[in-house]
Structures are given as structure tokens and as C-alpha cells.
Design a protein around this motif. Structure first.
Motif, mmCIF file in Angstrom:
data_model
loop_
_atom_site.group_PDB
_atom_site.id
_atom_site.type_symbol
_atom_site.label_atom_id
_atom_site.label_comp_id
_atom_site.label_asym_id
_atom_site.label_seq_id
_atom_site.Cartn_x
_atom_site.Cartn_y
_atom_site.Cartn_z
ATOM 1 N N GLU A 32 17.354 -27.599 -20.948
ATOM 2 C CA GLU A 32 16.863 -27.820 -19.589
ATOM 3 C C GLU A 32 17.018 -26.565 -18.737
ATOM 4 O O GLU A 32 16.131 -26.220 -17.944
ATOM 5 N N ARG A 36 14.011 -23.829 -16.937
ATOM 6 C CA ARG A 36 13.809 -23.734 -15.493
ATOM 7 C C ARG A 36 12.920 -22.539 -15.152
ATOM 8 O O ARG A 36 13.044 -21.465 -15.750
ATOM 9 N N ASP A 38 12.505 -21.482 -11.787
ATOM 10 C CA ASP A 38 12.785 -21.064 -10.409
ATOM 11 C C ASP A 38 13.633 -19.793 -10.329
ATOM 12 O O ASP A 38 14.202 -19.501 -9.280
#
Length: 714
Positions: A32, A36, A38
Motif C-alpha cells: 500500500e 501511494r 502523493d
């Protein structure tokens, strides 16, 4: 911070494909996080021009903290769930850094936390290697007890190459409790090209927040009403590596963000008493009245804790005072503090975990013996921006006698009433005079009764360390010196050195003899009944800390004083613990063989007399300085050096030891003479204040250059 960098800059090692796989949960978290999108700065592997010669560069750093309150309420505390994410992109830019990071170590966290590590290495050819954290070679001091804080994991990682980029993160979930705090450090031992922080906190979780950021950066705070959260974000670019300046506050060398979890105190309703403050450029807006509430709430909240212990000790103290009539308030207060410290363990307490309760019991006993005192708080100088000193920062509870004597919470394993911390000197404190009855402050007019006072700075002469140093050329090694030192400390340095070299066993024996307590520590039946198993083990270890551990402590002290040139510590002893008014100084003597202090030529011996002063790192002295000077305390160091001149030799260069530099900031004065075939050198050097503006740096620099010049004189 250094140990974290060591963990960040990990070289990596791959075991065969048959190595253990991660647990499913760990693999899910890692997948996970790598997915990402971001954090685009972690795709930039280019070093900026100003850092091209640095051996290590942190290309990007991202820190995230999510805090929320759990519904459960246990034992008067409010557990919180903290989720921390820490990611770094690091370039190994020079072969010199490879050895430094081929072996790293870190402290395993407690059983209440869950930690997941993810690591990728981007090689020179652009290939990406992902490392299974279970494949590290781990050596632990205590793998069977994950609760121990000293559970160290060491990781040996070969094959790191110049040009490798390490993309690494730690994700952690941890239970946190009332008044537990978190620090996020901004700079590092390597430059950081890009830094970002993001925080999200349930309302009421993040309290007592402050920042110390570069002047061109403002933190952005906003409230997410839909989620009932406070959001905090800030960005920084091109953060230079730490520059350790002489005489500079460690705090100011380490810009940081800090918050405290879940304080239960509410803000003051008396908004008109104190003006609102913007916390410098970078601090959350709050009312000064909230801190005022801490004076009263803290007093009332802890007041009930002290009565049971104080009642038992009250009878014992009354008997002691009956045997010693005529003591004034200051003498009684000192005896109460020291007696309480001795009996504190007997009543089932630990200094480190119960220092607030200790302080409240001390306050209760002062009132029981009708000693008028002021109770209040002061801000530690090393926390927060001092120009906003009384606004939502770290603070100490303080008791002040009418004669101006201050007492602080007990934070030492070998406490003494004569020792006073300098952390809050020079700042303002808020005080009120304690009445016979419990004081309650509720109305706005009550707040106006507070006494706002600047805490005075202790004169340098009261923070004095005296060194008597007798020196002979070692008869078995003409290049070494046989040095006997006697050191006597009073004031600010005493507690630290006594804790380092002293033993609990010796301290406890002296205190019990002084107060006429007939039982020894390990004979006291209250120890077995009252102290928890963990605390009993701790104090038993302290009790046994007398031979091997004390020898190691003296070895380290001598090596530190002589910059690791000590070949052997031949003897050591403590002459006085400095616990009572009639003998305030902590004194110890040691004899050591110190190498590399003598150079022999055909016609002379060159002896580094200047190196007999306590070492001080003056390599970073600069002519110009932008930051203000800030010290922990004033000081006066006084030396008497007696060098026995070998038969057949005479002293040359005597005049080089005579220096006299003095100004309003302090002084460095040295004098030398020949007396009965001895070279006698006296040195006094002192600094008169704890804070100086950068504009006064030239005056301080004159003093430091005098010290440096003497240090290099042979």
C-alpha cells in the motif's frame, strides 16, 4: 538524531529466494505504501549543485503523523493511537560513506507498537532491488523480551556502492498516553534537498504544540470540521546539514516540530487578562490564559496524591527537627527535600516515574512545617521560542522560598536539594503564594493574583569547578604523563557528574547516616512490600553499581577529559558527594597515565601543558556569527597545574602561559611561575551569562581564542 540517520542510510543485503517471507499484514502495508502517489519528490534522484561534494545527501524526506483518541478510558489516562510514517530517499555520493553505513543498529520498539519496514535500492544501472525486512542479519541484546527499551538490532549490510540510492520507510502504530509527546526533527547530519510534514489529529489530541522552523517557512494549520480534525502541513527546501557551533543551544541546532497528546485542561475564559500571541512566525495561536490554568489545575490535580506518603514521613521528620532545633526555613526545606529523597524509595516510589508526586509531597511537607513558599511554573529555555516564553511550551513546576531559593521536580537518580537546574534561568515564571488551605482560582480576578517574575541567572562564581592537577613525566614511558586530578564541583555541573561517577549504594548510605536511619537499603522491609517487581530490579541494579561499573565510569570520564589519550586509570575515589550545606562540593580524585603529551628531542622535552585543561571543541570557531549564543548555565572553571620539572631540565617559554583577556561577557586569565622546581600554572576562565546576542560574539570569541591559544601552548 544521529542514530536515526544511521538507520535511514541502510546498505542492503539479499539472501537467497528461500529466505522467510513476510507476514501477510506486513506485505499488505508495504504494498500500500509503495503504491501511494502523493510523494512525487521520491522520483527525483538528482543532487543539486551545492551538495555535489557531500558524501551523503538526503534527496527527499517525508514525515506523517495521524493521531486519534480511543473511546476506552483506563486508569485516569486517555490512550491514543498514533500512526507514524517516515520515508527517506538517500544518495550514497562518495565511497567514504560506504563503511559508515555497512553496519547499522537501532532500538526495537515496545510490545505496544507495530512496526513495518520497507526498503528499495536503486542501483547505478537503474535497476530496483526490493529487500525483505525479514532477510536482515539481526543480532539482538534481548530478542525474548520485546518490552525492553535496550533491545538493539544490528544489521550488517555489504555490497553498497557509490551512486546507490536507498528508498526506505518505517511505518509504525503505537499506543500513546496522556502527556506523552512526539518530536519531529527537521535537519540532519546530511543535507536534505526536500522535506515535507503532514499531520492530522482529532480535536483535543494535539496540545501544547510548537515549532522551530527556518524563518522563511510558515506551518499551515486548518480545521477539517467534517472529520473533526486539525491538519498541519509544512514544506522546506535545501536544509543544510547540522552546523555545530561553539556555545549554541542544542535546541537551536535542531529545528523541530513537537506536540503533546491529549491534555485534559481547558482554556481560560479570561481572554482580557493576557493578550493573544502569534507564536513567532510559526506557532499556533493560543491564549496565554491556558498556561495560567496549568498553574492552578496542576496544583489542585496533584495535591491529593501527596497526603498518604507525606503523613508517614511527617512524623519521621518532626523527630529529626526536634533533634536539630534552630534551623531556618532554607535549612529546613533542604533537609525536607533530602530526607524525602532518601525515604521516597522506602515508600515504594521511583524517582524517574514519580517525580511529579515527589514534588507534590515535598510541597505538602513544606506547608505542614509552616514554611511559606510560592508555587508556580517556568518555561525551560531550551523549549520553544523564548520571546514568547510564557505561551504553551514545555514548563517545569517550581517552588520558591521567600528568600529566593528555587526547587524543581526531582529528575536525578542521586538527588540533592543543593543542586539547581539552569533550564529555566533567565525566563519568566508565574507564581502564587500557597495558603494554609487549598487554593482555588476560578474567577478572572483570581488570575490577577499571579506573580510574574524573571528567574535570576546564577552568578558564575556559584557554578564553580576547581581542578587541582599534579603532573610528572611517567618514569616508564618518557612520552606519557602521570596525572593526578582532584576535581571539586559546586552548582550546575554537580548533578550530572555525580550521577555519572557516583553510586546509588554510596549515596543512600550517606543519606541514611545523616538522618539516623538504622536500616540499610537492602534490609528495609518496606522495599519488598511496596516497590513493584520492575522497580525493585532497577534499584537492585543501582545498589550493585559500585565496582566494575564505577571503574568504567571513571575510565570514560578520564578519556573524555584528555580526548581519548588515556592509557590507564590507575586509581580513583570519591572524596565527597556534596549533599549537605556544610560540604557543598562533589569531589573526586583519579590518577591516570596520559599518552602523547610529551615529545623528546636531542636537547629538550616538549610538554603539552595546555592540553591539561578540560577538552573543548574549538575547531568550529568562526569570526562571524548570525545566531545568538545560548548556554545551559554560567560557569567558572579554575585550574591549578603543578608540573614537577625533571632533574637537569629548566623551563622555556614561560611567558607564553601568561594571558589576561577580560570583558563584560567573561574572562580568561592564566599565570605561570617556577616554585621549588615546579612549574605552577593557574588558570581561571568564566562566562558570566547564559544568553548573548550575536552582536556580542566578538567579545566571547576573544575569550575563546585565549582558551584555544593556551590549549595549544607547550
Amino acid at each position: 538524531m544521529k542514530k536515526y540517520i544511521a538507520f535511514i542510510l541502510i546498505s542492503l543485503f539479499i539472501l537467497p529466494a528461500s529466505a522467510r517471507r513476510r507476514s501477510l499484514d506486513e506485505e499488505k502495508v508495504i504494498n500500500e505504501i509503495w503504491a501511494r502517489t502523493d510523494m512525487p519528490e521520491f522520483k527525483n534522484y538528482k543532487i543539486e549543485e551545492q551538495y555535489k561534494n557531500e558524501p551523503v545527501v538526503i534527496l527527499a524526506r517525508y514525515q506523517e503523523f495521524i493521531g486519534n483518541v480511543k473511546v476506552a478510558y483506563m486508569g485516569g489516562q486517555m490512550p491514543c493511537r498514533g500512526k507514524e510514517f517516515y520515508r527517506n530517499l538517500i544518495m550514497i555520493n562518495d565511497n567514504s560513506a560506504i563503511r559508515q553505513f555497512s553496519t547499522i543498529e537501532y532500538v526495537n520498539n515496545t510490545a505496544t507498537s507495530k512496526q513495518v519496514v520497507g526498503i528499495r535500492v536503486i542501483k547505478n544501472d537503474g535497476s530496483v532491488v526490493e529487500i525483505n525486512p525479514n532477510d536482515y542479519i539481526k543480532i539482538s541484546t534481548d530478542l525474548n523480551n520485546r518490552r525492553k527499551k535496550n533491545n538493539i538490532t544490528k544489521i550488517a549490510v555489504p555490497n553498497l556502492q557509490k551512486g546507490d540510492v536507498i528508498d526506505y520507510f518505517i511505518y509504525e502504530e503505537e499506543e500513546m498516553y496522556y502527556d506523552q509527546f512526539r518530536h519531529f526533527y527537521i535537519n540532519d547530519n546530511a543535507p536534505i534537498q526536500s522535506y515535507r510534514f503532514h499531520g492530522a489529529f482529532d480535536y483535543g489530541v494535539m496540545t501544547d504544540t510548537w515549532y522551530w522552523l527556518p524563518d522563511n517557512v510558515k506551518a499551515t494549520e486548518q480545521r477539517d470540521e467534517s472529520e473533526k480534525r486539525t491538519l498541519l502541513d509544512f514544506n522546506l527546501k535545501n536544509i543544510d546539514k547540522k552546523n555545530r557551533e561553539v556555545m549554541s543551544s542544542p535546541f537551536k541546532n535542531n529545528p523541530r516540530f513537537r506536540f503533546v497528546f491529549a491534555s485534559l485542561e481547558s482554556g481560560s475564559k479570561c481572554k482580557d487578562i493576557f493578550p493573544k500571541h502569534e507564536y513567532g512566525l510559526h506557532r499556533k495561536t493560543k491564549e496565554e490564559g491556558m498556561l495560567v490554568n496549568k498553574v492552578f489545575n496542576g496544583y489542585d490535580f496533584f495535591n491529593y496524591m501527596s497526603y498518604s506518603t507525606a503523613g508517614a514521613i511527617n512524623k519521621e521528620l518532626k523527630k529529626y527537627f526536634d533533634q536539630h532545633p534552630g534551623l531556618n526555613d532554607k535549612q529546613k526545606a533542604d533537609e525536607i527535600y533530602n530526607y524525602l529523597a532518601t525515604c521516597w524509595i522506602r515508600h515504594g516510589h521511583s524517582f524517574n516515574s514519580d517525580n511529579k508526586a515527589f514534588f507534590c509531597t515535598f510541597r505538602t511537607l513544606l506547608r505542614a512545617f509552616k514554611i511559606p513558599v510560592y508555587y508556580g511554573i517556568a518555561i525551560e529555555r531550551n523549549f520553544g521560542d523564548r520571546k514568547d516564553a510564557l505561551v504553551a511550551s514545555d514548563f517545569d513546576k517550581i517552588i520558591k522560598l521567600k528568600d529566593g531559593t528555587f526547587y524543581e521536580t526531582c529528575s536525578s537518580s542521586l538527588p540533592c536539594a543543593l543542586d539547581k537546574s539552569a533550564d529555566w534561568e533567565g525566563t519568566e515564571g508565574l507564581f502564587f503564594l500557597m495558603d494554609e488551605k487549598t487554593t482555588k482560582y476560578k474567577s478572572c480576578d483570581d488570575y490577577k493574583k499571579l506573580i510574574k517574575q524573571k528567574i535570576p541567572v546564577t552568578p558564575a562564581e556559584k557554578n564553580k569547578t576547581t581542578f587541582t592537577i599534579n603532573v610528572n613525566i611517567d618514569p616508564t614511558d618518557g612520552h606519557a604523563l602521570d596525572v593526578t586530578r582532584t576535581v571539586a564541583l559546586t552548582g550546575s555541573k554537580t548533578r550530572r557528574v555525580r550521577n555519572q561517577l557516583g553510586t546509588f549504594w554510596q549515596w543512600d548510605s550517606i543519606m541514611r547516616q545523616h538522618f539516623g536511619i538504622t536500616t540499610k537499603f537492602n534490609e528495609d522491609p518496606k522495599i519488598v512490600k511496596a516497590i513493584t517487581p520492575g522497580a525493585t530490579e532497577k534499584w537492585t541494579r543501582n545498589f550493585d553499581y559500585i565496582e566494575r561499573n564505577q571503574k568504567e565510569a571513571f575510565d570514560e570520564e578520564a578519556k573524555d577529559f584528555f580526548e581519548n589519550h588515556v592509557k590507564e586509570v590507575k586509581s580513583y575515589k570519591i572524596d565527597s558527594y556534596g549533599l549537605f550545606e556544610n560540604d557543598k562540593s562533589f569531589r573526586y580524585t583519579s590518577e591516570a597515565i596520559v599518552e602523547d603529551m610529551v615529545r623528546t628531542t636531542d636537547r629538550s622535552k616538549v610538554v603539552n601543558i595546555g592540553k591539561l585543561l578540560d577538552k573543548m571543541n574549538l575547531n568550529t570557531l568562526k569570526k562571524d556569527r548570525q545566531s545568538d549564543v545560548e548556554l545551559k548555565s554560567t560557569f567558572l572553571d579554575s585550574y591549578e597545574i603543578n608540573f614537577n620539572i625533571p632533574t637537569g631540565y629548566e623551563v622555556k617559554n614561560l611567558e607564553a602561559f601568561n594571558k589576561n583577556i577580560s570583558n563584560t561577557c567573561g574572562s580568561f586569565v592564566s599565570k605561570a611561575k617556577i616554585d621549588n622546581n615546579k612549574l605552577v600554572v593557574n588558570v581561571d576562565w568564566q562566562i558570566n551569562n547564559i544568553q548573548f546576542p550575536a552582536s556580542e560574539w566578538s567579545s566571547i570569541l576573544d575569550i575563546l581564542n585565549g582558551f584555544k591559544s593556551f590549549n595549544n601552548t607547550s
